[in-house]
Design a protein around this motif. Structure first.
Motif, PDB file in Angstrom:
ATOM      1  N   ARG A 178      -3.297 -30.592  59.581  1.00 32.72           N
ATOM      2  CA  ARG A 178      -3.993 -31.819  59.520  1.00 32.72           C
ATOM      3  C   ARG A 178      -5.484 -31.730  59.045  1.00 32.72           C
ATOM      4  O   ARG A 178      -5.936 -30.824  59.570  1.00 32.72           O
ATOM      5  CB  ARG A 178      -4.005 -32.651  60.895  1.00 32.72           C
ATOM      6  CG  ARG A 178      -2.827 -33.297  61.253  1.00 32.72           C
ATOM      7  CD  ARG A 178      -2.612 -33.923  62.653  1.00 32.72           C
ATOM      8  NE  ARG A 178      -1.595 -34.546  62.995  1.00 32.72           N
ATOM      9  CZ  ARG A 178      -1.391 -35.790  62.977  1.00 32.72           C
ATOM     10  NH1 ARG A 178      -2.368 -36.759  62.556  1.00 32.72           N
ATOM     11  NH2 ARG A 178      -0.295 -36.453  63.398  1.00 32.72           N
ATOM     12  N   ALA A 206      -7.999 -36.631  65.464  1.00 26.80           N
ATOM     13  CA  ALA A 206      -6.903 -35.755  64.817  1.00 26.80           C
ATOM     14  C   ALA A 206      -6.260 -34.804  65.814  1.00 26.80           C
ATOM     15  O   ALA A 206      -4.944 -34.847  65.696  1.00 26.80           O
ATOM     16  CB  ALA A 206      -7.673 -34.557  63.802  1.00 26.80           C
ATOM     17  N   ALA A 210      -2.228 -35.783  66.815  1.00 22.72           N
ATOM     18  CA  ALA A 210      -1.104 -34.604  66.750  1.00 22.72           C
ATOM     19  C   ALA A 210      -0.486 -34.267  67.874  1.00 22.72           C
ATOM     20  O   ALA A 210       0.452 -33.769  68.198  1.00 22.72           O
ATOM     21  CB  ALA A 210      -1.749 -33.480  65.928  1.00 22.72           C
TER      22      ALA A 210
END
Length: 464
Positions: A178, A206, A210
């Motif tokens: 990412r 992020a 994830a």
């Protein structure tokens, strides 16, 4: 003006180059045959000041060949080669010990030796994975890296890279990654503290997206190269370090470029208060006298590799080559005896001031960097507009490469992010030589302004 080159490259495939551009029907190829101090000379005797340290590698310039030849010859006569596959050589052990002493990863750091930057990044990922597997966290398979960041050409390092056009031709990424925003502050009206807060908040999101239990490592350069010497805002690296620790994620400082003095410190992450678990290194480790890289691994991350029956599942035939290790050791000695780090820190304010003069030119929208690592971002108008694809082609691949060489300067025009010109002079440069680099760059960019029809009224950045 004729430049000193060969007509073409013969059978040699040039790296990251349009190989068909050279030859009788195209451009002449720059072929360098010797160097002296910060200068290189082509096959027709024309001199250039190497404002890029041969892609950030030749930290000591080109006048220490005899010093390195002595240690290389002595090692070749003693033992030309042995692997580090369950054996070792004295230079490899000594180099690992010395790097452990210098490491920003704390006491007890272990060192894995490679042949270069991409290999170091690959090894860092595999070491991170083995750490998590050994500690019962096999789900940690995701990496986080930054937009536009470049981490290498091998498939693992390429997966971490945030430049899509380099990646798309080669299929799905080897590592699920990412990408989050980089630290560019140009065209951003927020102050340093607000920018830092936003960047860390985005990274936190992020990680949450994830799943924190799935993220193995965060990869980041202390000053990001691609995009043009993107410096971090105040407090960024301490916040990054704390965030990684809180979620059990390993923090990897990619110092392939910024390490070994480029920012005036052995490792650039120290300058910004970061506490990485792993550090990658290459380029300047041998001052480009031999191919070599290294991965510095904190004692905590290396500990599982010393458990009963544990095997490090990674190896490189020539990694830790004894001749390269002997050269690297001599390089580190020369850094200390010649006061290289001190030279960079002493002259950084002067280089900063000279580079900032370039903002008077119509084509220069921003100047940024640290140490001996600087970029000028090029813009198309007074509003700092970006060049379109055709304009970038004309400017960065058409006009600038030849004009820079005509000015006797080796520098880099790049558009992996926005359009920039970079310099990274050898770390032994004095004030006069730094002025030579900036004066040549200023003259070229003044011509580039005219070439691109950019007419913002301003004074000249060339010093009288």
């Amino acid at each position: 003006m004729e430049l000193g080159q060969a007509p073409d490259q013969g059978s040699l495939l040039l790296h990251f180059a349009r190989n068909g551009d050279f030859g009788p029907e195209g451009s002449e190829l720059l072929v360098l045959e010797r160097g002296e101090g910060p200068y290189v000379f082509d096959t027709r005797g024309r001199r250039y000041i190497d404002g890029l340290s041969s892609l950030f590698c030749c930290q000591l310039g080109y006048s220490y060949g005899a010093e390195f030849a002595k240690v290389a010859a002595a090692q070749l006569e003693r033992l030309a080669f042995n692997t580090n596959w369950a054996t070792a050589t004295p230079p490899a052990i000594e180099l690992a010990n010395r790097l452990s002493e210098l490491a920003p990863t704390g006491p007890g750091t272990k060192v894995f030796l490679t042949n270069g930057g991409s290999e170091s990044v690959e090894a860092a990922w595999k070491l991170a994975r083995q750490f998590h597997l050994a500690n019962g966290e096999p789900r940690r398979t995701v990496a986080i890296a930054r937009d536009v960041a470049y981490h290498g050409v091998t498939l693992g390092a390429l997966a971490l890279t945030g430049v899509e056009r380099f990646k798309d031709p080669f299929g799905p990424p080897a590592i699920p990654t990412r990408h989050v925003a980089n630290t560019s502050s140009f065209r951003d009206e927020r102050g340093e503290d607000e920018l830092c807060e936003a960047l860390i908040a985005e990274l936190e999101k992020a990680i949450e997206a994830a799943g924190p239990e799935n993220v193995a490592a965060i990869f980041a350069e202390p000053v990001q190269n691609a995009g043009g010497c993107l410096v971090p805002p105040r407090g960024y690296w301490p916040r990054l370090s704390e965030l990684a620790r809180r979620h059990g994620i390993l923090l990897v400082a990619d110092e392939v470029i910024t390490g070994i003095g480029r920012l005036g410190h052995w490792f650039g992450v120290s300058r910004y208060g970061g506490e990485p678990d792993i550090v990658t290194s290459a380029k300047g480790l041998t001052a480009a006298q031999a191919p070599m890289g290294a991965v510095l691994v904190s004692e905590r991350v290396a500990e599982p590799l010393y458990r009963e029956r544990a095997t490090l599942l990674h190896g490189i035939t020539f990694g830790g080559h004894p001749v390269a290790a002997a050269i690297a050791l001599r390089n580190l000695e020369l850094f200390e005896s010649e006061g290289v780090l001190e030279n960079v820190l002493a002259l950084e304010p002067h280089l900063r001031a000279r580079m900032e003069e370039l903002t008077a030119l119509p084509i220069v929208g921003d100047v940024r960097g640290a140490g001996f690592f600087w970029a000028a971002e090029l813009v198309r108008d007074e509003e700092n507009g970006r060049f379109d694809a055709d304009e970038r082609e004309r400017l960065l691949r058409g006009f600038l490469p030849g004009r820079l060489l005509e000015a006797g300067l080796i520098a880099r025009a790049d558009d992996r992010g926005d359009s920039v010109v970079q310099i990274a002079p050898p770390l032994i440069c004095d004030r006069t030589q730094l002025d030579e680099v900036v004066d040549a760059l200023a003259a070229v960019l003044a011509d580039a302004s005219e070439f691109m029809g950019i007419g913002r009224s301003a004074g000249s950045a060339v010093r009288a």
